[in-house]
Design an enzyme around this catalytic site. Structure first.
Site, PDB file in Angstrom:
ATOM      1  N   ASP A  41       0.880  -1.356  -0.021  1.00 49.82           N
ATOM      2  CA  ASP A  41      -0.120   0.079   0.007  1.00 49.82           C
ATOM      3  C   ASP A  41       0.973   1.201  -0.094  1.00 49.82           C
ATOM      4  O   ASP A  41       2.031   1.236   0.505  1.00 49.82           O
ATOM      5  CB  ASP A  41      -1.059  -0.085   1.278  1.00 49.82           C
ATOM      6  CG  ASP A  41      -2.255   0.944   1.031  1.00 49.82           C
ATOM      7  OD1 ASP A  41      -3.310   0.238   0.704  1.00 49.82           O
ATOM      8  OD2 ASP A  41      -2.114   2.011   1.012  1.00 49.82           O
ATOM      9  N   TYR A 148     -12.749   5.171 -15.784  1.00 46.87           N
ATOM     10  CA  TYR A 148     -12.704   3.951 -14.743  1.00 46.87           C
ATOM     11  C   TYR A 148     -13.225   2.688 -15.372  1.00 46.87           C
ATOM     12  O   TYR A 148     -12.820   1.520 -15.252  1.00 46.87           O
ATOM     13  CB  TYR A 148     -13.777   4.222 -13.441  1.00 46.87           C
ATOM     14  CG  TYR A 148     -13.778   3.449 -12.396  1.00 46.87           C
ATOM     15  CD1 TYR A 148     -12.454   3.124 -11.614  1.00 46.87           C
ATOM     16  CD2 TYR A 148     -14.683   2.430 -12.133  1.00 46.87           C
ATOM     17  CE1 TYR A 148     -12.480   2.204 -10.511  1.00 46.87           C
ATOM     18  CE2 TYR A 148     -14.663   1.710 -11.323  1.00 46.87           C
ATOM     19  CZ  TYR A 148     -13.640   1.343 -10.203  1.00 46.87           C
ATOM     20  OH  TYR A 148     -13.557   0.443  -9.480  1.00 46.87           O
ATOM     21  N   ALA A 181     -19.389  -0.537  -3.207  1.00 50.59           N
ATOM     22  CA  ALA A 181     -19.475  -0.809  -1.755  1.00 50.59           C
ATOM     23  C   ALA A 181     -19.218   0.309  -0.831  1.00 50.59           C
ATOM     24  O   ALA A 181     -18.650   1.311  -1.199  1.00 50.59           O
ATOM     25  CB  ALA A 181     -17.865  -1.757  -1.839  1.00 50.59           C
ATOM     26  N   THR A 183     -17.052   1.739   1.255  1.00 52.62           N
ATOM     27  CA  THR A 183     -15.903   1.969   1.445  1.00 52.62           C
ATOM     28  C   THR A 183     -15.497   3.211   1.731  1.00 52.62           C
ATOM     29  O   THR A 183     -16.412   4.266   1.547  1.00 52.62           O
ATOM     30  CB  THR A 183     -14.892   1.415   0.335  1.00 52.62           C
ATOM     31  OG1 THR A 183     -15.271   2.288  -0.823  1.00 52.62           O
ATOM     32  CG2 THR A 183     -15.241  -0.026  -0.042  1.00 52.62           C
TER      33      THR A 183
END
Length: 254
Positions: A41, A148, A181, A183
């Protein structure tokens, strides 16, 4: 979050973008099943992992150094979950060339960088699996998501190509296609909307089951695809989208 006790015992997994959101849920699920998990990450400090490494998937040197770190620390690589990605909004004219290159470099080429760096180690694994995070945007036309969607469609096609290339090397390659989702990234999009509550309600209504997808639900699908118990599953994808990809329901109450 259901688990099969010990299904990943002795296996080492890399999860990119694993410090938050869907990636964090995937790392947690694999560890719960017995895997030793390395998270890649940009900001790995908060990762719940056995090894957390600062890796930029848009930089080949950074990726190769991360993979070398995993081998030095953990000795092997059996599972790669290519989850790192960035979003983009707008129609085909909304983003200039620099942004097209930037998002493509992370979402598509980043997946290739991590996979190819791990490939020599996957080839000697007895239970090698790659799972790529695609999206409902790869299989349904969503408004204002041109860039995207293009990258996630490429991820889905690349998944099939990789599966064909590496099947006879004993490496399975599959994808998961989440719907919208719940998130932190989606939370930031909602916060930026003129009416966050109305925007959330619209996103929930767009999915036939009437709510956002939970990261744990996506993680469960990834665990199935990564599990040695799924040895005959390759070159496919699982939609975790509340029915958005395949169902056409009449409006509620009609």
């Amino acid at each position: 979050m259901s688990t099969v006790e010990g299904e990943f015992n002795g296996l080492v997994a890399i999860v990119t973008g694993g410090a938050s959101g869907i990636g964090a849920a995937i790392a947690q699920r694999l560890r719960a099943g017995g895997a030793t998990v390395a998270v890649f990450d940009l900001a790995p400090e908060s990762a719940d992992a056995d090894l957390a490494v600062a890796v930029d998937v848009s930089d080949d040197e950074s990726v190769r150094a991360g993979v070398a770190r995993v081998i030095d620390a953990l000795g092997r690589i059996d599972i790669v979950v290519n989850n790192a990605g960035i979003g983009a909004q707008g129609d085909i004219a909304a983003n200039g060339d620099d942004e097209w290159h930037r998002v493509w470099d992370v979402n598509v080429v980043g997946l290739a960088r991590v996979s190819r760096a791990a490939l020599p180690h996957l080839r000697v694994s007895p239970a090698a699996a790659i799972v790529n995070t695609s999206s409902i945007a790869a299989t349904a036309g969503l408004p204002q998501r041109a860039l995207y969607s293009a990258t996630k469609g490429a991820v889905l096609a690349l998944t099939r190509a990789m599966a064909a290339d590496h099947l006879r090397e004993g490496i399975r390659v599959n994808a998961v296609n989440p719907g919208t989702a719940d998130t932190p990234w989606v939370g930031r999009l909602l916060d930026a909307a003129d009416d966050p509550a109305a925007e959330r309600a619209a996103l929930e209504a767009r999915q036939p089951h009437g709510r956002l997808v939970s990261p744990d639900e996506v993680a469960a699908a990834v665990a199935y695809l990564a599990s040695p118990a799924s040895g005959s599953t390759t070159g496919t994808s699982i939609a975790v989208d509340g029915g958005m990809q395949e169902l056409r329901l009449r409006p509620a109450g009609s």
